[in-house]
Design an enzyme around this catalytic site. Structure first.
Site, mmCIF file in Angstrom:
data_model
loop_
_atom_site.group_PDB
_atom_site.id
_atom_site.type_symbol
_atom_site.label_atom_id
_atom_site.label_comp_id
_atom_site.label_asym_id
_atom_site.label_seq_id
_atom_site.Cartn_x
_atom_site.Cartn_y
_atom_site.Cartn_z
ATOM 1 N N THR A 78 15.053 11.246 19.555
ATOM 2 C CA THR A 78 14.865 12.690 19.406
ATOM 3 C C THR A 78 16.159 13.282 18.876
ATOM 4 O O THR A 78 17.246 12.780 19.172
ATOM 5 C CB THR A 78 14.479 13.356 20.733
ATOM 6 O OG1 THR A 78 15.389 12.942 21.752
ATOM 7 C CG2 THR A 78 13.062 12.985 21.147
ATOM 8 N N SER A 106 18.626 8.508 17.361
ATOM 9 C CA SER A 106 18.025 9.145 16.192
ATOM 10 C C SER A 106 18.977 9.212 15.002
ATOM 11 O O SER A 106 20.193 9.366 15.158
ATOM 12 C CB SER A 106 17.583 10.564 16.564
ATOM 13 O OG SER A 106 17.183 11.303 15.425
ATOM 14 N N TYR A 130 15.253 7.285 9.308
ATOM 15 C CA TYR A 130 14.396 7.921 8.316
ATOM 16 C C TYR A 130 14.859 7.376 6.969
ATOM 17 O O TYR A 130 15.991 7.635 6.551
ATOM 18 C CB TYR A 130 14.558 9.439 8.337
ATOM 19 C CG TYR A 130 13.877 10.135 9.491
ATOM 20 C CD1 TYR A 130 12.491 10.183 9.581
ATOM 21 C CD2 TYR A 130 14.631 10.770 10.478
ATOM 22 C CE1 TYR A 130 11.866 10.836 10.632
ATOM 23 C CE2 TYR A 130 14.014 11.431 11.536
ATOM 24 C CZ TYR A 130 12.634 11.458 11.601
ATOM 25 O OH TYR A 130 12.013 12.106 12.643
ATOM 26 N N THR A 156 10.814 5.256 11.181
ATOM 27 C CA THR A 156 9.765 6.258 11.384
ATOM 28 C C THR A 156 8.948 6.391 10.107
ATOM 29 O O THR A 156 9.495 6.636 9.034
ATOM 30 C CB THR A 156 10.375 7.610 11.774
ATOM 31 O OG1 THR A 156 11.015 7.475 13.046
ATOM 32 C CG2 THR A 156 9.309 8.689 11.872
ATOM 33 N N HIS A 248 4.368 11.376 16.787
ATOM 34 C CA HIS A 248 5.552 12.227 16.668
ATOM 35 C C HIS A 248 5.504 13.382 17.670
ATOM 36 O O HIS A 248 5.987 14.483 17.397
ATOM 37 C CB HIS A 248 5.689 12.768 15.242
ATOM 38 C CG HIS A 248 7.093 12.815 14.736
ATOM 39 N ND1 HIS A 248 7.592 11.927 13.825
ATOM 40 C CD2 HIS A 248 8.118 13.648 15.016
ATOM 41 C CE1 HIS A 248 8.853 12.225 13.547
ATOM 42 N NE2 HIS A 248 9.195 13.264 14.261
ATOM 43 N N ASP A 279 4.625 6.111 22.521
ATOM 44 C CA ASP A 279 5.191 7.337 23.082
ATOM 45 C C ASP A 279 4.213 8.481 22.845
ATOM 46 O O ASP A 279 3.297 8.388 22.037
ATOM 47 C CB ASP A 279 6.595 7.640 22.547
ATOM 48 C CG ASP A 279 6.623 8.250 21.143
ATOM 49 O OD1 ASP A 279 5.562 8.453 20.516
ATOM 50 O OD2 ASP A 279 7.728 8.537 20.651
ATOM 51 N N ARG A 303 10.512 14.372 24.886
ATOM 52 C CA ARG A 303 10.889 15.673 25.437
ATOM 53 C C ARG A 303 11.434 15.611 26.862
ATOM 54 O O ARG A 303 12.398 16.326 27.175
ATOM 55 C CB ARG A 303 9.702 16.638 25.362
ATOM 56 C CG ARG A 303 9.311 17.055 23.942
ATOM 57 C CD ARG A 303 8.123 17.995 23.959
ATOM 58 N NE ARG A 303 7.704 18.432 22.629
ATOM 59 C CZ ARG A 303 6.772 17.827 21.890
ATOM 60 N NH1 ARG A 303 6.181 16.726 22.353
ATOM 61 N NH2 ARG A 303 6.440 18.304 20.699
#
Length: 353
Positions: A78, A106, A130, A156, A248, A279, A303
Site C-alpha cells: 500500500t 510498495s 508497477y 501488479t 486492488h 487480499d 487498509r
C-alpha cells in the site's frame, strides 16, 4: 479506549487522520460495489466445524515461496504510509519483522527501499513493482532490491490506468501532481537525490513483457491482481511462481468479483502448480480461515495495516497483526484444525455459496 478488533482500529484511525488522508486510504472506485462486496462476500460463507479433536496445541506457521512465517497473515503493498505516521513504511517493516511475516513494500512508498530495509534488516521483504514504460527504471529497481536481499518481486497487473476514485477527486487530491516518489526514478533522476513526481504504470504492459522481466532477476515473480481462470492459466504457462488474487481493494475496476469469490476459480485453474494468495476484505480470523480453506496459501492485509499505523505507529501495526493471528488461532481450535495444513475445503459449506 481498548482496541480489540480491526473495526476498532478503523474507527480510531478515522478520528485521527485528516479527511484528505482518510479519503485516500479508504477510497474506492466508482460506486464502491466491489469495495463493499469484498467485505460482504465473507459474510456469505459458512463454516463446517469438526469437534472432539485434540486442539490443545495450535500451530499457525506456514511457508510462502519456501520462507517460514509465523502466521498466514502478511502485509499487502500500500502506498505512502507516511500519510498515516511520520516514519511510515519503516514502522510497518519493524512490526512485520517482529511478527515474522512478509511485508510487500510498495513502489509508491514514502521512503526508499534502502531506508525501509535498514529499519528492519531481518525482515522478510517482497517488492511490488508497477512496470514502468522506461525499462531502465525497472531494471535499476530490480537490481536494488536483489542487492538488499528481497525474496520475491510482485508485479501488479490490474492498474494499467488509475481507477476512478471519486473520494480523491472530492478531496482535490491529485496523485500525479502532489505526491513525490523516492524509488521509481530513472538513473539520471536518481543521481539528483530529489524525489520525482508520481510515475504511473505502463498502460501497454502485456504477457509478452514477462520474459524480459524474468531475464532481469533471479527472484520469483508473483502476479497481483489476477481474478480469472484464463489469466491464472496464462500465469502458469509463463512460469510465474505465485498469484495474489486481488481486485486492488475495490480501488480499480468496480463491479468485479470479490477476491474471496474469485479465489476458488484461480485455485482450481492452477491446480497446485503455483502458490495462490489473496487480499481484499479480510477483517477477522474467521475471514483468514475461510480464505485458507478455499485454497489461499496466506492472506495479505491492506487498509487495516494503515489503520494500525495511524493509531499507534509500529505498535499499532503489530497489534493489528497479533489480533488477527490470535483470532485465527481461536477459529482453528473451534473448527478442529491443529495446523494450517489441516485447513481444507471440507470446512466450507458450499451449498450456501
Amino acid at each position: 479506549m481498548s482496541l480489540l478488533c480491526l473495526a476498532d482500529f478503523k474507527a480510531q484511525a478515522q478520528k485521527q487522520l485528516s479527511k484528505t488522508s482518510w479519503d485516500f486510504i479508504e477510497g474506492e472506485a466508482d460506486d464502491g460495489i466491489t469495495y463493499n462486496d469484498n467485505l460482504a462476500a465473507f459474510r456469505r460463507i459458512r463454516l463446517r466445524p469438526r469437534y472432539l479433536r485434540d486442539v490443545s496445541k495450535i500451530d499457525t506457521r506456514t511457508t510462502i515461496q519456501g520462507q517460514e512465517i509465523n502466521a498466514p497473515i502478511c502485509i499487502s503493498p500500500t502506498a505512502f504510509h507516511s500519510i498515516a505516521w511520520a516514519d511510515g513504511e519503516k514502522s510497518t517493516a519493524k512490526a512485520a519483522q517482529k511478527a515474522n511475516i512478509c511485508y510487500v513494500i510498495s513502489s509508491y512508498a514514502s521512503y526508499t527501499v534502502e531506508d525501509i530495509v535498514a529499519a528492519a534488516p531481518g525482515g522478510l521483504h517482497w517488492f511490488q513493482l508497477y512496470v514502468q514504460p522506461d525499462w531502465d527504471i525497472n531494471k535499476q529497481m530490480v537490481q536494488r532490491i536483489e542487492a538488499l536481499g528481497f525474496k520475491a518481486l510482485v508485479v501488479t497487473v490490474d492498474a494499467p490506468v488509475l481507477g476512478n476514485r471519486r473520494g480523491n477527486k472530492r478531496s482535490l487530491l491529485d496523485l500525479e501532481a502532489n505526491i513525490k516518489l523516492k524509488d521509481l526514478r530513472s538513473p539520471g533522476e536518481s543521481k539528483s537525490g530529489l524525489p520525482t513526481p508520481l510515475s504511473m504504470p505502463s498502460s501497454s504492459s502485456c504477457w509478452n513483457d514477462l520474459p524480459l522481466l524474468q531475464s532481469m532477476t533471479r527472484l520469483p515473480i508473483i502476479l497481483k491482481g489476477i481474478l480469472t481462470k484464463e489469466d491464472a492459466e496464462l500465469a502458469v504457462k509463463h512460469n510465474i511462481r505465485g498469484i495474489i488474487v486481488s481486485n486492488h481493494g475495490g480501488r480499480q475496476l468496480d463491479e468485479v468479483p470479490a477476491s474471496i469469490d474469485a479465489l476458488r476459480e484461480v485455485v482450481a485453474a492452477v491446480n497446485g502448480k503455483i502458490e495462490v494468495y489473496m487480499d481484499g476484505g479480510v477483517r477477522t480470523g474467521n475471514d483468514v480461515l475461510k480464505a485458507l480453506a478455499l485454497g489461499a496459501r496466506c492472506i495479505f492485509l491492506g487498509r487495516p495495516i494503515i489503520w494500525g499505523l495511524a493509531c499507534k505507529g509500529e505498535d499499532g501495526v503489530k497489534e493489528v497483526l497479533d489480533i488477527l493471528k490470535e483470532e485465527l488461532h481461536t477459529c482453528m481450535a473451534l473448527s478442529g484444525c491443529r495446523s494450517v495444513a489441516e485447513i481444507s475445503p471440507d470446512l466450507i459449506q458450499f451449498s450456501r455459496l
